[in-house]
Motif scaffolding. Structure first.
Motif, PDB file in Angstrom:
ATOM      1  N   GLU A 124       0.838  -1.210   0.000  1.00  0.00           N
ATOM      2  CA  GLU A 124       0.000   0.000   0.000  1.00  0.00           C
ATOM      3  C   GLU A 124       0.867   1.251   0.000  1.00  0.00           C
ATOM      4  O   GLU A 124       0.584   2.227  -0.732  1.00  0.00           O
ATOM      5  CB  GLU A 124      -0.920  -0.019   1.222  1.00  0.00           C
ATOM      6  CG  GLU A 124      -1.958  -1.120   1.187  1.00  0.00           C
ATOM      7  CD  GLU A 124      -2.702  -1.288   2.490  1.00  0.00           C
ATOM      8  OE1 GLU A 124      -3.698  -2.045   2.523  1.00  0.00           O
ATOM      9  OE2 GLU A 124      -2.277  -0.663   3.502  1.00  0.00           O
ATOM     10  N   GLN A 125       1.931   1.241   0.786  1.00  0.00           N
ATOM     11  CA  GLN A 125       2.827   2.388   0.816  1.00  0.00           C
ATOM     12  C   GLN A 125       3.545   2.564  -0.514  1.00  0.00           C
ATOM     13  O   GLN A 125       3.806   3.701  -0.951  1.00  0.00           O
ATOM     14  CB  GLN A 125       3.838   2.233   1.957  1.00  0.00           C
ATOM     15  CG  GLN A 125       3.225   2.249   3.342  1.00  0.00           C
ATOM     16  CD  GLN A 125       2.500   3.548   3.641  1.00  0.00           C
ATOM     17  OE1 GLN A 125       2.985   4.655   3.283  1.00  0.00           O
ATOM     18  NE2 GLN A 125       1.338   3.441   4.285  1.00  0.00           N
ATOM     19  N   ALA A 126       3.867   1.458  -1.194  1.00  0.00           N
ATOM     20  CA  ALA A 126       4.520   1.561  -2.497  1.00  0.00           C
ATOM     21  C   ALA A 126       3.596   2.208  -3.531  1.00  0.00           C
ATOM     22  O   ALA A 126       4.040   3.010  -4.361  1.00  0.00           O
ATOM     23  CB  ALA A 126       4.957   0.180  -2.961  1.00  0.00           C
ATOM     24  N   ILE A 127       2.307   1.909  -3.498  1.00  0.00           N
ATOM     25  CA  ILE A 127       1.354   2.513  -4.436  1.00  0.00           C
ATOM     26  C   ILE A 127       1.180   3.999  -4.127  1.00  0.00           C
ATOM     27  O   ILE A 127       1.111   4.844  -5.041  1.00  0.00           O
ATOM     28  CB  ILE A 127       0.011   1.762  -4.378  1.00  0.00           C
ATOM     29  CG1 ILE A 127       0.193   0.328  -4.887  1.00  0.00           C
ATOM     30  CG2 ILE A 127      -1.054   2.484  -5.187  1.00  0.00           C
ATOM     31  CD1 ILE A 127      -1.052  -0.534  -4.774  1.00  0.00           C
ATOM     32  N   ILE A 128       1.101   4.337  -2.844  1.00  0.00           N
ATOM     33  CA  ILE A 128       0.984   5.748  -2.473  1.00  0.00           C
ATOM     34  C   ILE A 128       2.211   6.527  -2.937  1.00  0.00           C
ATOM     35  O   ILE A 128       2.106   7.642  -3.498  1.00  0.00           O
ATOM     36  CB  ILE A 128       0.796   5.890  -0.953  1.00  0.00           C
ATOM     37  CG1 ILE A 128      -0.560   5.315  -0.530  1.00  0.00           C
ATOM     38  CG2 ILE A 128       0.915   7.353  -0.519  1.00  0.00           C
ATOM     39  CD1 ILE A 128      -0.774   5.278   0.971  1.00  0.00           C
ATOM     40  N   ALA A 129       3.392   5.950  -2.753  1.00  0.00           N
ATOM     41  CA  ALA A 129       4.625   6.638  -3.165  1.00  0.00           C
ATOM     42  C   ALA A 129       4.680   6.840  -4.680  1.00  0.00           C
ATOM     43  O   ALA A 129       5.290   7.806  -5.166  1.00  0.00           O
ATOM     44  CB  ALA A 129       5.835   5.844  -2.697  1.00  0.00           C
ATOM     45  N   ALA A 130       4.027   5.932  -5.436  1.00  0.00           N
ATOM     46  CA  ALA A 130       4.025   6.081  -6.898  1.00  0.00           C
ATOM     47  C   ALA A 130       3.095   7.206  -7.355  1.00  0.00           C
ATOM     48  O   ALA A 130       3.231   7.690  -8.486  1.00  0.00           O
ATOM     49  CB  ALA A 130       3.610   4.764  -7.543  1.00  0.00           C
ATOM     50  N   HIS A 131       2.142   7.621  -6.525  1.00  0.00           N
ATOM     51  CA  HIS A 131       1.180   8.660  -6.904  1.00  0.00           C
ATOM     52  C   HIS A 131       1.445  10.005  -6.245  1.00  0.00           C
ATOM     53  O   HIS A 131       1.063  11.055  -6.789  1.00  0.00           O
ATOM     54  CB  HIS A 131      -0.240   8.221  -6.531  1.00  0.00           C
ATOM     55  CG  HIS A 131      -0.775   7.111  -7.375  1.00  0.00           C
ATOM     56  ND1 HIS A 131      -0.481   5.796  -7.156  1.00  0.00           N
ATOM     57  CD2 HIS A 131      -1.593   7.149  -8.461  1.00  0.00           C
ATOM     58  CE1 HIS A 131      -1.097   5.030  -8.059  1.00  0.00           C
ATOM     59  NE2 HIS A 131      -1.792   5.846  -8.870  1.00  0.00           N
ATOM     60  N   VAL A 132       2.052  10.016  -5.087  1.00  0.00           N
ATOM     61  CA  VAL A 132       2.266  11.244  -4.308  1.00  0.00           C
ATOM     62  C   VAL A 132       3.760  11.578  -4.312  1.00  0.00           C
ATOM     63  O   VAL A 132       4.589  10.696  -3.989  1.00  0.00           O
ATOM     64  CB  VAL A 132       1.746  11.070  -2.866  1.00  0.00           C
ATOM     65  CG1 VAL A 132       1.999  12.342  -2.051  1.00  0.00           C
ATOM     66  CG2 VAL A 132       0.248  10.755  -2.859  1.00  0.00           C
ATOM     67  N   PRO A 133       4.144  12.792  -4.719  1.00  0.00           N
ATOM     68  CA  PRO A 133       3.286  13.933  -5.083  1.00  0.00           C
ATOM     69  C   PRO A 133       3.178  14.147  -6.589  1.00  0.00           C
ATOM     70  O   PRO A 133       2.663  15.162  -7.033  1.00  0.00           O
ATOM     71  CB  PRO A 133       4.009  15.092  -4.431  1.00  0.00           C
ATOM     72  CG  PRO A 133       5.469  14.728  -4.577  1.00  0.00           C
ATOM     73  CD  PRO A 133       5.532  13.221  -4.480  1.00  0.00           C
ATOM     74  N   SER A 134       3.664  13.170  -7.375  1.00  0.00           N
ATOM     75  CA  SER A 134       3.707  13.388  -8.825  1.00  0.00           C
ATOM     76  C   SER A 134       2.318  13.439  -9.455  1.00  0.00           C
ATOM     77  O   SER A 134       2.110  14.112 -10.472  1.00  0.00           O
ATOM     78  CB  SER A 134       4.531  12.284  -9.494  1.00  0.00           C
ATOM     79  OG  SER A 134       3.954  11.009  -9.231  1.00  0.00           O
TER      80      SER A 134
END
Length: 393
Positions: A124-134
């Motif tokens: 879940e953290q990996a998916i969040i990092a792929a979207h935030v903040p880009s």
């Protein structure tokens, strides 16, 4: 009185022969070495065999138990719910994705994200990092495992639901395989044989009733697709009873249970009343495969002066004849005491001659029976006096 003894020369020879055979009988009974051990010695041996160092279990080494969170692996199907990806920051974006062979999943906006080998929270953290903040300033993600890649094994034998079983990644050991197959049946021995699909890995033999083998099962290598888990059925749980009892016969007991000696004797009809033996022999196979013979004092056990030993499946209880019980049986069967004297109803000489005529000299017990019967000849002559000629008035 009729108890008076009137010997003659032939009778003296017969008494001499009887005494000789009696001496041989006593010598043979006392000269044979008794190889039986006591109950206390048997318990010491069994306690020594049971003393084994336990297998050390480090929780960090338990790779295949529910003590560890599930890690995503290729082939898993994930339900991904993302909040904050749309213009309505509270709108939910549900997705269902499959993990590729390289451990990545494909998402609509950011493309591939590496999640293989991660726990669900870390993914879940990996998916969040792929979207935030880009892509977005903030978002939340929740992942649920909906279709885990399963390891297919075949479970057979003494389980309630044998057949093909699909195991999740953190369930690939024999304990889960047995549990998910409905557990052991009452006829199970608890012993398991694992046949590997890859012959070079060899077979594994475990007894899940043994704590050390249970630890080895937790620490063992994971099952692979095609492995066979065979749960062995228990042998017939029988206590074998023989000897001078009213109804000697094999006794069936439930698996992995015990039965006290007094209960075994009661289930076998009890000891023969007119014989009343005072000892018995227990033959038992120990955990190391050795056989031991244990001397049991029936008289003390029945009186409560000695411990009532527990018998288990495979034990052989023999209540044999002794010199005393043989004499009691002979007296009960061949001597009648009436109001007018003692009467012998058995002619051992005729019986011995009949055996000679039947050519049974090769019988292994002919010497023993001849010895007893010859002893009986002199004994009966002693008890039944010779007739006395009437005295002329």
């Amino acid at each position: 009185m009729r108890a008076a003894l009137h010997p003659c020369v032939p009778c003296k020879g017969r008494y001499l022969s009887t005494g000789l055979f009696l001496a041989v009988l006593v010598w043979s009974a006392g000269g044979c070495k008794d190889n039986r051990i006591t109950v206390g010695e048997m318990k010491q041996i069994e306690a020594h065999l049971a003393q084994r160092d336990p297998v050390a279990v480090d929780p960090a080494q338990l790779a295949l138990t529910d003590m560890h969170p599930y890690r995503i692996r290729p082939g898993d199907v994930l339900a991904v719910r993302m909040v904050g990806l749309q213009q309505d920051r509270y709108a939910m974006t549900p997705l269902q994705v499959r993990v590729y062979a390289d451990g990545k999943i494909s998402l609509p906006v950011v493309g591939n994200v590496q999640v293989g080998g991660l726990e669900l929270g870390a993914a879940e953290q990996a998916i969040i990092a792929a979207h935030v903040p880009s892509v977005v300033k903030d978002m939340s993600v929740y992942i649920e495992l909906t279709g885990p890649e399963a390891t297919t094994v075949f479970v057979t034998g003494a389980v309630n639901q044998p057949g093909i079983l699909a195991l999740r990644q953190n369930e690939r050991n024999v304990i889960y395989a047995v549990a998910l197959s409905g557990g052991f049946t009452p006829a199970s021995s608890g012993r398991i044989k694992v046949t590997r699909i890859r012959p070079e890995r060899g077979e594994i033999h475990l007894d899940l009733y043994d704590p050390n083998d249970l630890r080895r099962a937790l620490l063992g290598p994971p099952l692979e697709p095609g492995d066979i888990v065979d749960v062995e059925a228990a042998e017939a749980s029988v206590i074998y009873v023989t000897g001078v009892l009213n109804a000697p016969a094999p006794l069936m007991i439930p698996p992995r249970t015990e039965l006290s000696l007094l209960r075994v004797l009661a289930a076998s009809g009890g000891l023969t009343d007119f014989i009343g033996p005072n000892e018995a022999t227990l033959r038992r196979r120990l955990a190391n495969g050795d056989f031991v013979q244990v001397k049991l004092d029936l008289a003390k056990i029945q009186l409560g002066e000695a411990e009532d030993i527990a018998l288990r499946a495979g034990d052989i209880l023999e209540v044999p004849h002794t010199v005393d019980s043989r004499l009691r049986q002979w007296f009960a069967e061949n001597i009648r005491v009436g109001p007018f004297g003692v009467t012998a109803i058995y002619d051992p000489v005729s019986d011995y001659r009949a055996r000679i005529l039947r050519n049974d000299r090769n019988d292994e017990s002919v010497f023993r029976r001849t010895l007893l019967n010859t002893f009986g000849v002199g004994l009966s002559d002693l008890l039944v006096p010779l007739p006395v000629a009437p005295v002329a008035p």
